[in-house]
Design an enzyme around this catalytic site. Sequence first.
Site, PDB file in Angstrom:
ATOM      1  N   LYS A  13      23.439  45.149 -14.071  1.00 36.96           N
ATOM      2  CA  LYS A  13      23.728  44.327 -15.265  1.00 36.96           C
ATOM      3  C   LYS A  13      23.112  44.949 -16.521  1.00 36.96           C
ATOM      4  O   LYS A  13      23.756  45.037 -17.554  1.00 36.96           O
ATOM      5  CB  LYS A  13      23.194  42.893 -15.094  1.00 36.96           C
ATOM      6  CG  LYS A  13      23.802  42.119 -13.942  1.00 36.96           C
ATOM      7  CD  LYS A  13      23.459  40.647 -14.009  1.00 36.96           C
ATOM      8  CE  LYS A  13      21.982  40.369 -13.902  1.00 36.96           C
ATOM      9  NZ  LYS A  13      21.382  40.658 -12.600  1.00 36.96           N
ATOM     10  N   ARG A  88      21.445  31.034 -15.048  1.00 34.74           N
ATOM     11  CA  ARG A  88      21.145  31.399 -13.661  1.00 34.74           C
ATOM     12  C   ARG A  88      21.392  30.236 -12.719  1.00 34.74           C
ATOM     13  O   ARG A  88      21.347  30.400 -11.493  1.00 34.74           O
ATOM     14  CB  ARG A  88      19.682  31.800 -13.564  1.00 34.74           C
ATOM     15  CG  ARG A  88      19.463  33.261 -13.172  1.00 34.74           C
ATOM     16  CD  ARG A  88      17.974  33.504 -13.149  1.00 34.74           C
ATOM     17  NE  ARG A  88      17.577  34.725 -12.516  1.00 34.74           N
ATOM     18  CZ  ARG A  88      17.354  35.859 -13.168  1.00 34.74           C
ATOM     19  NH1 ARG A  88      17.597  35.945 -14.461  1.00 34.74           N
ATOM     20  NH2 ARG A  88      16.926  36.919 -12.511  1.00 34.74           N
ATOM     21  N   ARG A 127      15.481  52.881  -8.236  1.00 30.21           N
ATOM     22  CA  ARG A 127      15.082  52.592  -9.617  1.00 30.21           C
ATOM     23  C   ARG A 127      13.566  52.691  -9.773  1.00 30.21           C
ATOM     24  O   ARG A 127      13.064  53.293 -10.708  1.00 30.21           O
ATOM     25  CB  ARG A 127      15.572  51.194 -10.013  1.00 30.21           C
ATOM     26  CG  ARG A 127      15.271  50.830 -11.454  1.00 30.21           C
ATOM     27  CD  ARG A 127      16.005  49.580 -11.878  1.00 30.21           C
ATOM     28  NE  ARG A 127      15.415  48.366 -11.325  1.00 30.21           N
ATOM     29  CZ  ARG A 127      16.009  47.174 -11.337  1.00 30.21           C
ATOM     30  NH1 ARG A 127      17.220  47.050 -11.836  1.00 30.21           N
ATOM     31  NH2 ARG A 127      15.413  46.112 -10.854  1.00 30.21           N
ATOM     32  N   ARG A 139       8.151  47.174 -12.752  1.00 29.31           N
ATOM     33  CA  ARG A 139       8.082  45.707 -12.774  1.00 29.31           C
ATOM     34  C   ARG A 139       7.372  45.201 -11.533  1.00 29.31           C
ATOM     35  O   ARG A 139       7.632  45.684 -10.424  1.00 29.31           O
ATOM     36  CB  ARG A 139       9.505  45.145 -12.823  1.00 29.31           C
ATOM     37  CG  ARG A 139      10.121  45.227 -14.189  1.00 29.31           C
ATOM     38  CD  ARG A 139      11.591  44.914 -14.158  1.00 29.31           C
ATOM     39  NE  ARG A 139      11.911  43.660 -13.462  1.00 29.31           N
ATOM     40  CZ  ARG A 139      13.108  43.104 -13.487  1.00 29.31           C
ATOM     41  NH1 ARG A 139      14.085  43.672 -14.174  1.00 29.31           N
ATOM     42  NH2 ARG A 139      13.333  41.986 -12.862  1.00 29.31           N
ATOM     43  N   ARG A 150      14.281  37.078  -4.686  1.00 27.59           N
ATOM     44  CA  ARG A 150      15.174  36.985  -5.850  1.00 27.59           C
ATOM     45  C   ARG A 150      16.638  36.953  -5.405  1.00 27.59           C
ATOM     46  O   ARG A 150      17.473  36.275  -6.008  1.00 27.59           O
ATOM     47  CB  ARG A 150      14.926  38.157  -6.798  1.00 27.59           C
ATOM     48  CG  ARG A 150      13.601  38.012  -7.563  1.00 27.59           C
ATOM     49  CD  ARG A 150      13.151  39.321  -8.163  1.00 27.59           C
ATOM     50  NE  ARG A 150      14.014  39.795  -9.222  1.00 27.59           N
ATOM     51  CZ  ARG A 150      14.098  41.075  -9.575  1.00 27.59           C
ATOM     52  NH1 ARG A 150      13.400  41.996  -8.956  1.00 27.59           N
ATOM     53  NH2 ARG A 150      14.894  41.429 -10.550  1.00 27.59           N
TER      54      ARG A 150
HETATM   55  P1  AMP Z   1      15.562  39.421 -14.503  1.00 27.61           P
HETATM   56  O1  AMP Z   1      14.991  40.499 -15.342  1.00 27.61           O
HETATM   57  O2  AMP Z   1      16.803  38.833 -15.054  1.00 27.61           O
HETATM   58  O3  AMP Z   1      15.701  39.818 -13.065  1.00 27.61           O
HETATM   59  O4  AMP Z   1      14.470  38.221 -14.520  1.00 27.61           O
HETATM   60  C1  AMP Z   1      13.173  38.414 -14.066  1.00 27.61           C
HETATM   61  C2  AMP Z   1      12.559  37.084 -13.774  1.00 27.61           C
HETATM   62  O5  AMP Z   1      12.506  36.272 -14.951  1.00 27.61           O
HETATM   63  C3  AMP Z   1      13.295  36.245 -12.778  1.00 27.61           C
HETATM   64  O6  AMP Z   1      12.978  36.570 -11.433  1.00 27.61           O
HETATM   65  C4  AMP Z   1      12.837  34.839 -13.143  1.00 27.61           C
HETATM   66  O7  AMP Z   1      11.537  34.595 -12.658  1.00 27.61           O
HETATM   67  C5  AMP Z   1      12.751  34.905 -14.652  1.00 27.61           C
HETATM   68  N1  AMP Z   1      14.024  34.512 -15.287  1.00 27.61           N
HETATM   69  C6  AMP Z   1      14.854  35.308 -15.995  1.00 27.61           C
HETATM   70  N2  AMP Z   1      15.917  34.636 -16.430  1.00 27.61           N
HETATM   71  C7  AMP Z   1      15.784  33.378 -15.977  1.00 27.61           C
HETATM   72  C8  AMP Z   1      16.577  32.214 -16.066  1.00 27.61           C
HETATM   73  N3  AMP Z   1      17.750  32.195 -16.712  1.00 27.61           N
HETATM   74  N4  AMP Z   1      16.137  31.088 -15.462  1.00 27.61           N
HETATM   75  C9  AMP Z   1      14.964  31.065 -14.803  1.00 27.61           C
HETATM   76  N5  AMP Z   1      14.172  32.141 -14.666  1.00 27.61           N
HETATM   77  C10 AMP Z   1      14.554  33.291 -15.247  1.00 27.61           C
END
Ligand code: AMP
Length: 307
Positions: A13, A88, A127, A139, A150
Amino acid sequence: MRLILLGPPGAGKGTQAHRLVERHHIVQLSTGDMLRAAVAAETEVGLKAKDIMASGGLVPDEIVIGIISDRIELPDAANGFILDGFPRTVPQAEALDSLLKSKGLKLDAAVELRVNESALLNRVEARVAQMTARGETVRIDDTPEVLSKRLASYRTSTEPLVHYYSEKRKLVTIDGMMSIEEVTLEINRVLAAIMAAEKPVKKVAGKSAKKTSAKKVTAVKPESAAVKTAKLAKKPAKKAKKTAVKAPKKAVKKSAKKPAKVAKKATKPVSKGKTAKTGKKPAKKTARVVKKAAKSTAKATKKPAKR
Ligand code: AMP
Protein backbone atom coordinates in the site's frame (compact mmCIF):
# COMPACT_ATOMS: atom_id res chain seq x y z
CA MET A 1 -9.16 12.44 -6.61
CA ARG A 2 -10.00 10.82 -3.27
CA LEU A 3 -8.99 7.23 -2.75
CA ILE A 4 -8.75 4.57 -0.10
CA LEU A 5 -6.06 1.89 -0.26
CA LEU A 6 -7.09 -1.42 1.27
CA GLY A 7 -4.84 -4.39 1.88
CA PRO A 8 -3.15 -6.36 4.63
CA PRO A 9 0.21 -5.27 6.05
CA GLY A 10 2.93 -5.94 3.48
CA ALA A 11 0.55 -5.72 0.50
CA GLY A 12 2.45 -2.76 -0.93
CA LYS A 13 0.00 0.00 0.00
CA GLY A 14 2.76 2.43 0.97
CA THR A 15 4.68 1.99 -2.28
CA GLN A 16 1.60 2.37 -4.46
CA ALA A 17 0.38 5.31 -2.39
CA HIS A 18 3.65 7.18 -3.06
CA ARG A 19 3.28 6.63 -6.77
CA LEU A 20 -0.33 7.77 -6.78
CA VAL A 21 0.67 10.89 -4.87
CA GLU A 22 3.19 11.83 -7.57
CA ARG A 23 0.90 11.01 -10.44
CA HIS A 24 -2.22 12.79 -9.20
CA HIS A 25 -0.64 15.52 -7.06
CA ILE A 26 -2.59 14.43 -4.04
CA VAL A 27 -1.47 13.77 -0.46
CA GLN A 28 -1.02 10.43 1.21
CA LEU A 29 -2.69 10.27 4.58
CA SER A 30 -1.36 7.27 6.43
CA THR A 31 -2.77 6.90 9.91
CA GLY A 32 0.11 4.54 10.72
CA ASP A 33 2.68 7.22 9.73
CA MET A 34 0.80 9.92 11.60
CA LEU A 35 0.52 7.77 14.70
CA ARG A 36 4.21 6.87 14.53
CA ALA A 37 5.03 10.59 14.27
CA ALA A 38 2.82 11.23 17.28
CA VAL A 39 4.58 8.46 19.21
CA ALA A 40 7.99 9.88 18.26
CA ALA A 41 6.92 13.39 19.27
CA GLU A 42 5.46 11.99 22.48
CA THR A 43 2.23 13.87 22.03
CA GLU A 44 -0.87 12.97 24.02
CA VAL A 45 -2.16 10.87 21.12
CA GLY A 46 1.28 9.30 20.73
CA LEU A 47 1.42 8.27 24.35
CA LYS A 48 -2.03 6.66 24.11
CA ALA A 49 -1.16 4.85 20.88
CA LYS A 50 2.37 3.71 21.65
CA ASP A 51 1.74 0.41 23.44
CA ILE A 52 -1.27 -0.54 21.34
CA MET A 53 0.77 -0.10 18.17
CA ALA A 54 3.75 -2.01 19.53
CA SER A 55 1.53 -4.99 20.22
CA GLY A 56 -0.20 -4.85 16.82
CA GLY A 57 -3.61 -3.85 18.19
CA LEU A 58 -5.90 -1.15 16.84
CA VAL A 59 -5.80 2.37 18.22
CA PRO A 60 -9.27 3.54 19.36
CA ASP A 61 -11.55 4.85 16.62
CA GLU A 62 -12.03 8.31 18.10
CA ILE A 63 -8.27 8.93 17.94
CA VAL A 64 -7.79 7.94 14.29
CA ILE A 65 -11.03 9.55 13.13
CA GLY A 66 -9.98 12.76 14.88
CA ILE A 67 -6.57 12.67 13.18
CA ILE A 68 -8.10 12.17 9.73
CA SER A 69 -10.80 14.77 10.22
CA ASP A 70 -8.22 17.42 11.11
CA ARG A 71 -5.83 16.36 8.37
CA ILE A 72 -8.22 16.51 5.41
CA GLU A 73 -9.06 20.09 6.40
CA LEU A 74 -5.51 21.21 5.62
CA PRO A 75 -4.97 23.07 2.33
CA ASP A 76 -2.62 20.46 0.83
CA ALA A 77 -5.45 17.94 0.87
CA ALA A 78 -7.73 20.19 -1.17
CA ASN A 79 -6.68 18.60 -4.47
CA GLY A 80 -7.41 15.13 -3.13
CA PHE A 81 -5.91 12.46 -0.92
CA ILE A 82 -5.21 8.82 -0.62
CA LEU A 83 -6.06 7.18 2.67
CA ASP A 84 -3.62 4.48 3.62
CA GLY A 85 -4.42 2.44 6.73
CA PHE A 86 -7.74 4.19 7.26
CA PRO A 87 -10.54 3.19 7.50
CA ARG A 88 -9.63 -0.08 9.14
CA THR A 89 -13.03 -1.08 10.49
CA VAL A 90 -16.61 -0.71 9.34
CA PRO A 91 -17.38 1.89 12.06
CA GLN A 92 -14.37 3.89 10.82
CA ALA A 93 -15.67 3.62 7.25
CA GLU A 94 -19.08 4.86 8.37
CA ALA A 95 -17.42 7.70 10.26
CA LEU A 96 -15.46 8.57 7.11
CA ASP A 97 -18.65 8.60 5.04
CA SER A 98 -20.31 11.10 7.32
CA LEU A 99 -17.10 13.11 7.58
CA LEU A 100 -16.84 13.41 3.80
CA LYS A 101 -20.53 14.15 3.49
CA SER A 102 -20.33 16.93 6.05
CA LYS A 103 -17.45 18.46 4.10
CA GLY A 104 -19.21 18.03 0.75
CA LEU A 105 -16.55 15.63 -0.53
CA LYS A 106 -16.88 12.45 -2.56
CA LEU A 107 -14.83 9.27 -2.54
CA ASP A 108 -13.73 8.13 -6.02
CA ALA A 109 -12.64 4.58 -5.30
CA ALA A 110 -11.46 2.10 -2.69
CA VAL A 111 -8.52 0.24 -4.19
CA GLU A 112 -7.97 -3.18 -2.68
CA LEU A 113 -4.57 -4.82 -3.13
CA ARG A 114 -5.38 -8.49 -2.87
CA VAL A 115 -2.44 -10.64 -1.84
CA ASN A 116 -1.66 -14.17 -0.89
CA GLU A 117 -1.19 -14.12 2.88
CA SER A 118 1.53 -16.75 2.91
CA ALA A 119 3.69 -14.46 0.77
CA LEU A 120 3.31 -11.55 3.16
CA LEU A 121 5.64 -12.87 5.81
CA ASN A 122 8.43 -13.19 3.21
CA ARG A 123 7.72 -9.69 1.98
CA VAL A 124 7.87 -8.18 5.43
CA GLU A 125 11.07 -10.08 6.21
CA ALA A 126 12.62 -8.80 2.98
CA ARG A 127 11.52 -5.25 3.84
CA VAL A 128 13.12 -5.50 7.29
CA ALA A 129 16.36 -6.86 5.78
CA GLN A 130 16.47 -4.00 3.22
CA MET A 131 15.82 -1.35 5.86
CA THR A 132 18.48 -2.81 8.14
CA ALA A 133 20.94 -2.87 5.23
CA ARG A 134 20.21 0.81 4.53
CA GLY A 135 20.76 1.61 8.19
CA GLU A 136 17.11 2.66 8.65
CA THR A 137 15.17 2.17 11.85
CA VAL A 138 13.00 -0.91 11.61
CA ARG A 139 9.40 -0.62 12.81
CA ILE A 140 8.94 -2.34 16.13
CA ASP A 141 5.77 -4.00 14.82
CA ASP A 142 7.59 -5.52 11.84
CA THR A 143 8.28 -8.86 13.51
CA PRO A 144 6.77 -12.21 12.52
CA GLU A 145 4.80 -12.43 15.78
CA VAL A 146 3.31 -8.96 15.56
CA LEU A 147 2.69 -9.39 11.84
CA SER A 148 0.57 -12.48 12.52
CA LYS A 149 -1.49 -10.43 14.94
CA ARG A 150 -1.83 -7.56 12.46
CA LEU A 151 -2.89 -10.04 9.80
CA ALA A 152 -5.50 -11.53 12.08
CA SER A 153 -6.74 -8.05 12.87
CA TYR A 154 -6.93 -7.29 9.12
CA ARG A 155 -8.95 -10.40 8.46
CA THR A 156 -11.51 -9.80 11.18
CA SER A 157 -11.75 -6.00 11.24
CA THR A 158 -10.61 -4.63 7.89
CA GLU A 159 -11.56 -7.27 5.33
CA PRO A 160 -15.29 -6.58 5.82
CA LEU A 161 -14.55 -3.23 4.18
CA VAL A 162 -14.12 -5.04 0.87
CA HIS A 163 -17.79 -5.94 1.03
CA TYR A 164 -18.68 -2.49 2.39
CA TYR A 165 -17.15 -0.64 -0.58
CA SER A 166 -18.30 -3.25 -3.06
CA GLU A 167 -21.88 -2.59 -1.93
CA LYS A 168 -21.27 1.10 -2.42
CA ARG A 169 -19.90 0.40 -5.90
CA LYS A 170 -16.58 1.94 -5.05
CA LEU A 171 -14.41 -1.15 -4.91
CA VAL A 172 -11.55 -1.79 -7.30
CA THR A 173 -9.65 -5.03 -6.69
CA ILE A 174 -6.09 -5.32 -7.98
CA ASP A 175 -3.92 -8.41 -7.90
CA GLY A 176 -1.25 -7.33 -5.42
CA MET A 177 0.88 -10.40 -6.20
CA MET A 178 2.05 -8.88 -9.48
CA SER A 179 5.30 -6.93 -9.60
CA ILE A 180 5.29 -3.40 -8.18
CA GLU A 181 5.36 -1.99 -11.72
CA GLU A 182 2.50 -4.15 -12.89
CA VAL A 183 0.39 -3.23 -9.89
CA THR A 184 1.05 0.46 -10.55
CA LEU A 185 0.11 0.08 -14.21
CA GLU A 186 -3.08 -1.75 -13.34
CA ILE A 187 -4.10 0.83 -10.74
CA ASN A 188 -3.40 3.64 -13.21
CA ARG A 189 -5.35 1.90 -15.95
CA VAL A 190 -8.41 1.34 -13.78
CA LEU A 191 -8.38 4.82 -12.26
CA ALA A 192 -7.94 6.40 -15.69
CA ALA A 193 -10.95 4.42 -16.92
CA ILE A 194 -13.02 5.58 -13.95
CA MET A 195 -12.06 9.22 -14.42
CA ALA A 196 -12.52 9.07 -18.19
CA ALA A 197 -15.91 7.43 -17.86
CA GLU A 198 -17.01 10.10 -15.44
CA LYS A 199 -15.90 13.00 -17.63
CA PRO A 200 -17.46 12.32 -21.06
CA VAL A 201 -20.88 11.81 -19.51
CA LYS A 202 -21.57 15.51 -20.00
CA LYS A 203 -20.19 15.55 -23.55
CA VAL A 204 -21.98 12.55 -25.06
CA ALA A 205 -25.30 13.59 -26.50
CA GLY A 206 -28.65 11.85 -26.30
CA LYS A 207 -29.37 8.38 -24.91
CA SER A 208 -25.80 7.21 -24.44
CA ALA A 209 -25.11 10.09 -22.08
CA LYS A 210 -27.93 8.93 -19.83
CA LYS A 211 -26.71 5.33 -19.93
CA THR A 212 -23.18 6.28 -18.83
CA SER A 213 -24.05 7.80 -15.49
CA ALA A 214 -21.26 8.19 -12.95
CA LYS A 215 -23.00 5.70 -10.67
CA LYS A 216 -22.64 2.92 -13.21
CA VAL A 217 -19.03 3.74 -13.79
CA THR A 218 -18.10 2.98 -10.21
CA ALA A 219 -19.87 -0.35 -10.14
CA VAL A 220 -18.38 -3.39 -8.40
CA LYS A 221 -15.85 -3.65 -11.16
CA PRO A 222 -15.44 -0.04 -12.18
CA GLU A 223 -12.97 -0.94 -14.87
CA SER A 224 -15.44 -3.10 -16.77
CA ALA A 225 -18.15 -0.51 -16.36
CA ALA A 226 -15.80 2.08 -17.70
CA VAL A 227 -14.98 -0.06 -20.69
CA LYS A 228 -18.70 -0.58 -21.26
CA THR A 229 -19.14 3.16 -21.12
CA ALA A 230 -16.41 3.65 -23.66
CA LYS A 231 -18.15 1.17 -25.99
CA LEU A 232 -21.49 2.89 -25.50
CA ALA A 233 -19.94 6.22 -26.27
CA LYS A 234 -18.42 4.83 -29.46
CA LYS A 235 -21.61 3.24 -30.81
CA PRO A 236 -23.31 6.35 -32.18
CA ALA A 237 -20.10 7.33 -33.92
CA LYS A 238 -19.90 3.95 -35.67
CA LYS A 239 -23.50 4.19 -36.87
CA ALA A 240 -22.95 7.68 -38.16
CA LYS A 241 -19.90 6.56 -40.09
CA LYS A 242 -21.66 3.56 -41.62
CA THR A 243 -24.69 5.54 -42.67
CA ALA A 244 -22.63 8.36 -44.04
CA VAL A 245 -20.80 5.91 -46.27
CA LYS A 246 -23.90 3.99 -47.36
CA ALA A 247 -26.13 6.92 -48.21
CA PRO A 248 -24.20 8.30 -51.19
CA LYS A 249 -23.77 4.75 -52.59
CA LYS A 250 -27.51 4.19 -52.68
CA ALA A 251 -27.95 7.54 -54.29
CA VAL A 252 -25.44 6.75 -56.98
CA LYS A 253 -26.80 3.29 -57.74
CA LYS A 254 -30.41 4.21 -58.03
CA SER A 255 -30.05 7.71 -59.35
CA ALA A 256 -29.79 6.50 -62.94
CA LYS A 257 -33.44 5.35 -62.83
CA LYS A 258 -35.31 7.63 -60.44
CA PRO A 259 -32.95 10.35 -59.32
CA ALA A 260 -35.35 12.60 -57.47
CA LYS A 261 -36.93 9.96 -55.23
CA VAL A 262 -33.65 8.27 -54.46
CA ALA A 263 -32.18 11.53 -53.39
CA LYS A 264 -34.95 11.76 -50.83
CA LYS A 265 -34.33 8.19 -49.66
CA ALA A 266 -30.65 8.74 -49.38
CA THR A 267 -31.10 11.68 -47.11
CA LYS A 268 -33.55 9.83 -44.84
CA PRO A 269 -31.00 8.74 -42.26
CA VAL A 270 -30.00 12.36 -41.80
CA SER A 271 -33.40 13.24 -40.51
CA LYS A 272 -33.08 10.41 -37.97
CA GLY A 273 -30.02 12.13 -36.72
CA LYS A 274 -27.78 9.20 -37.54
CA THR A 275 -25.60 10.83 -40.17
CA ALA A 276 -23.80 14.00 -40.86
CA LYS A 277 -25.38 16.20 -43.52
CA THR A 278 -25.25 14.63 -46.96
CA GLY A 279 -25.75 16.90 -50.01
CA LYS A 280 -29.17 18.43 -50.63
CA LYS A 281 -29.34 17.41 -54.31
CA PRO A 282 -27.08 14.41 -54.28
CA ALA A 283 -28.56 12.28 -57.05
CA LYS A 284 -27.66 14.14 -60.28
CA LYS A 285 -24.61 15.74 -58.81
CA THR A 286 -23.34 12.50 -57.42
CA ALA A 287 -23.70 10.84 -60.77
CA ARG A 288 -21.64 13.61 -62.36
CA VAL A 289 -19.09 13.50 -59.57
CA VAL A 290 -18.80 9.76 -59.89
CA LYS A 291 -18.31 10.05 -63.67
CA LYS A 292 -15.60 12.63 -63.12
CA ALA A 293 -14.03 10.56 -60.38
CA ALA A 294 -14.07 7.50 -62.61
CA LYS A 295 -12.32 9.47 -65.36
CA SER A 296 -9.67 10.83 -63.05
CA THR A 297 -9.15 7.42 -61.46
CA ALA A 298 -8.69 5.93 -64.87
CA LYS A 299 -6.14 8.64 -65.70
CA ALA A 300 -4.39 8.14 -62.38
CA THR A 301 -4.13 4.43 -62.82
CA LYS A 302 -2.83 4.85 -66.34
CA LYS A 303 -0.08 7.27 -65.40
CA PRO A 304 2.22 4.89 -63.49
CA ALA A 305 1.96 2.43 -66.40
CA LYS A 306 3.41 5.07 -68.75
CA ARG A 307 6.33 5.65 -66.38
P1 AMP B 1 0.14 0.72 9.53
O1 AMP B 1 1.36 1.52 9.32
O2 AMP B 1 -1.01 1.16 8.71
O3 AMP B 1 0.38 -0.76 9.43
O4 AMP B 1 -0.31 0.98 11.07
C1 AMP B 1 0.54 0.68 12.13
C2 AMP B 1 -0.27 0.59 13.38
O5 AMP B 1 -0.92 1.83 13.66
C3 AMP B 1 -1.38 -0.41 13.35
O6 AMP B 1 -0.96 -1.73 13.66
C4 AMP B 1 -2.33 0.13 14.41
O7 AMP B 1 -1.86 -0.16 15.71
C5 AMP B 1 -2.21 1.63 14.22
N1 AMP B 1 -3.21 2.13 13.25
C6 AMP B 1 -2.97 2.66 12.03
N2 AMP B 1 -4.09 3.01 11.42
C7 AMP B 1 -5.10 2.70 12.26
C8 AMP B 1 -6.50 2.79 12.18
N3 AMP B 1 -7.13 3.29 11.11
N4 AMP B 1 -7.23 2.35 13.23
C9 AMP B 1 -6.64 1.85 14.33
N5 AMP B 1 -5.31 1.72 14.46
C10 AMP B 1 -4.53 2.14 13.45
